[in-house]
Structure formats: C-alpha cells, structure tokens
Design a protein around this motif. Structure first.
Motif: not given
Length: 420
Positions: A214, A217, A312-313, A316-317, A319-320, A374, A376
C-alpha cells in the motif's frame, strides 16, 4: 537579514546523483552534546542532513525551565534553541553547518513564531511542521490560532532566509492509523499554505504505514499529486520510517529500518527520516543514530533505480490518488486562502483524522487494518469517498478497544514475530 540556503540545493545535488539523503531525529540540551552529536553525523561518508530537535519545554513556549534544568545539570530531551543565545548556537554550528551539511530544526510547536525568529537570527533556513500537523496531535490550541501563527511564522522565515525551506509534517499526522489519502491531502495543503505565505522550497512527507505494498502505491500517488498541485515550487518527498510502536527485538527493528530505506529508494523519495533499533526501549544515543543512518544509507544506495509497481501496487495507487484528489479539489474550492480552506474543511468534517481527540476534529471517522495489512476506513464520516470505492470502506461494526490496541502494535508484532 538574508542567509544563503543550503538545504534545498543539497537535496537537489543528491537527487541528481541518484542518492537518498538520510537524516536522524536528534537533539541534546547542552551546547557541547549538541555539537558532538552533529559532528559525528557530519563525518559520515554518505549524504546526510543534521538535525537539531528541540526539547519539550521549548515546544510549549516555556523558555525559562530549560535554563533551570541546565543550571542544575539535569538532562533535557532536546535542544533549547530559544534559551541558548543565538551567538552560542552559531558557535556550536561553526565549521559543521554548510553546503555539504545542511541542518534542519525540528520542534513540534503549534505556535512557532519565537522559534522561527531565532532560526533567522542564527542563520538557519530549514524547519518543519505545519498549521494542522503541529496542532491537532500535539496541542489543544484552537486550529484557527495555529493557522494564524504559522502564517506569521512562514513570513518570518521567508523574509529572513533567501531560500527558506519548510517540510510539512502532514504525512505523519497520526500516520500509523490514518488512511494514506488523508495524509497526502493534508501534506499537499500544508505545502500550498507555506507557498501562499512566502515559502517556495518545501518537502512533502509520508509516514511508512502497515503495508509496504500500500505504501508503494501511496507514494506513487503522492508524487503524481505533488507534481500537479506544487508545480513551480522546489519540492521533494521525505519518507518517515514507521512512526508507531517499534519492534523491540534487534532483528525486528533492523528489518523494519531496512524495509523503510528500500521503500524510500525504490519509490523515488529524496530523503528519509531514520529511526533506530532502540526506539522501543529508550531515547536513542548518538551511536544508535549513527548505526541506523549507516544501515539505511547502505540499504538504499545499493539500489540503483526505482522499482516498477506491481498490479496490486498500481491498484492502491489509483485508489489513493482518486480519494486524495477529490478531497483536495473539494477543500481548495472552499476559499482562495488556503488557511481558511483548512479551517472550513475541519469545521465541515471534510477533513477528519481518525482517533484524533482535538476539539476541532469532528471525530466521526475511524480506520482499521484489513486482512492484507492495509489501512482502510472503518467509518468515513463526511470525508468524500468516490462512489466506485465505497465498497472498500465502512464496516458494519465499529473498531473495538482491543482491536485498536492490536492495530497500534501490528507493525511491531509483525516484525518481532519474524524473529520468534
């Protein structure tokens, strides 16, 4: 009085050379101890920045008690920069502070005007903090007063230093339990606040969290957003080795420090604030700091390029980035003055820091650590979450006290258990 800036130019030279700069968190009460510690750090043969961390009395505006302690021979937990004369501190830095060894003052103060005046008098140009990040977790001072104080302080430093530099502490705002999008948004907003009040060289911080995947990302999202919102400024990213409960074993602490240094280098961070193997036990010694600086620098600078993000990273990138950008755009639309934007955002709950007890924080949010490690949202309150990401947040049940305790110890337990 204008002084030459060493901090920003040093970072730029190291970045151009592909080197990660390491920095301790170190402060001692006496002139002799502080010079000795800085001298030992300055002798290291890799890029390093010196730190003068202030004592807890100075942080709250008590400048008399440090002198009483010094007169009695009692130890302080930092350097009382206001109590010591400017001449004494200049003499202490003589022959150390310069183009190849910048020094940053770290203080934890919500009302830093007096400290910043002393920095200018001494001839220093770099500090850190921010109107939010040094108010909410550290004081009960109303947020509007901290915003006013930091606006004045920025002008004090920028008027006195040719190229003043301030590092936002927003990326570390109770960072061990705060979703990355909020940390990024606050850090960007504080850098914009500094810029609005005359400071054009800034650093944007991010605190290592509970998941390296996480974090990779999140730092990628931070760099992308900083490039958009801080365009035209001299900026760089500083990573903090995990700021929460630290592993108690030598092996666990060493592994965490190594992972942090690797994370910083592989994500393109220019600087890293290093913790030590003794964090769980005591105030670290100079030798503890030297060991961790050497470990971090060797780990990082044995890596010669940034690492491509895994799928997966990347998830996360994306989304963030989306969460933080929506948050930034909504907050910046509230007012032309960034300080008023911050105040209105907290008043409305657009900014709401989980588990922060300050009176100006709405307290309607909470967070949890999911099965992948992670961070949340458990409750997002009035923080705007994109509709396509709502499935990732808001649990049916609140976070219990026992779960919160486990979360606070999650990273320490994870690294200590590797060595069990």
């Amino acid at each position: 009085m204008n002084v030459n800036s060493y901090f920003g130019s040093f970072i730029r030279r190291c970045r151009d050379a592909g080197l990660l700069v390491v920095q301790p968190r170190m402060g001692f009460g006496t002139i002799v101890e502080m010079r000795s510690g800085l001298s030992d750090v300055a002798k290291l043969d890799f890029p390093v920045i010196g730190t003068i961390t202030l004592d807890s009395y100075t942080r709250v505006g008590d400048y008399r008690t440090p002198q009483v302690c010094l007169d009695k021979g009692e130890r302080l937990n930092g350097y009382p920069i206001v109590t010591h004369s400017a001449k004494a501190t200049r003499n202490m830095l003589e022959g150390l502070y310069g183009t190849n060894f910048p020094v940053q003052v770290r203080h934890g103060t919500a009302l830093p005007q007096t400290i910043f005046r002393k920095l200018v008098e001494i001839g220093l140009d770099a500090s850190e903090g921010g109107p939010v990040s040094y108010c909410l977790p550290y004081s009960n001072i109303p947020l509007y007063k901290a915003i006013e104080a930091w606006a004045e302080s920025c002008h004090i430093l920028s008027d006195g230093a040719e190229r003043a530099h301030i590092e936002s502490f927003g990326g570390c705002l109770l960072g061990q339990l705060c979703p990355p999008s909020v940390l990024i948004a606050v850090a960007v907003l504080e850098c914009l606040f500094f810029h609005q009040h005359g400071v054009h060289s800034v650093s944007i911080s991010y605190a290592q969290g509970t998941s390296l995947i996480q974090d990779r990302g999140a730092i990628a999202a931070l760099r992308e957003l900083a490039g958009q919102y801080l365009s035209g400024l001299d900026w760089h990213v500083v990573l903090y080795t995990y700021m929460g409960v630290f592993p108690s074993s030598f092996e666990g602490a060493t592994a965490l420090i190594r992972d942090s240094a690797q994370l910083g280098k592989e994500t393109g961070c220019e600087r890293i604030i290093v913790k030590t193997i003794q964090e769980a036990r005591q105030i670290p010694s100079v030798d503890d700091n030297l060991y961790s600086l050497q470990l971090s620098s060797k780990t990082a600078n044995d890596i010669h390029s940034m690492k491509m993000l895994s799928p997966q990273e990347v998830a996360y990138r994306d989304e963030i980035y989306l969460e933080a950008k929506i948050l930034l755009d909504e907050i910046l639309s509230l007012d032309v003055d960034v300080g008023q934007c911050l105040l209105k955002a907290f008043n409305s709950g657009l900014l709401d820091i989980p588990y922060c007890l300050h009176a100006d924080n709405a307290g309607r949010t909470s967070s949890y650590i999911d099965t992948n490690g992670a961070l949340r949202w458990a409750r997002s309150g009035s923080v705007p979450i994109p509709s396509n990401l709502r499935y990732l947040c808001c649990r049916q049940n609140d976070v219990s006290s026992s779960e919160l305790l486990n979360m606070l110890n999650y990273v320490a337990n994870k690294y200590d258990c590797v060595t069990c």
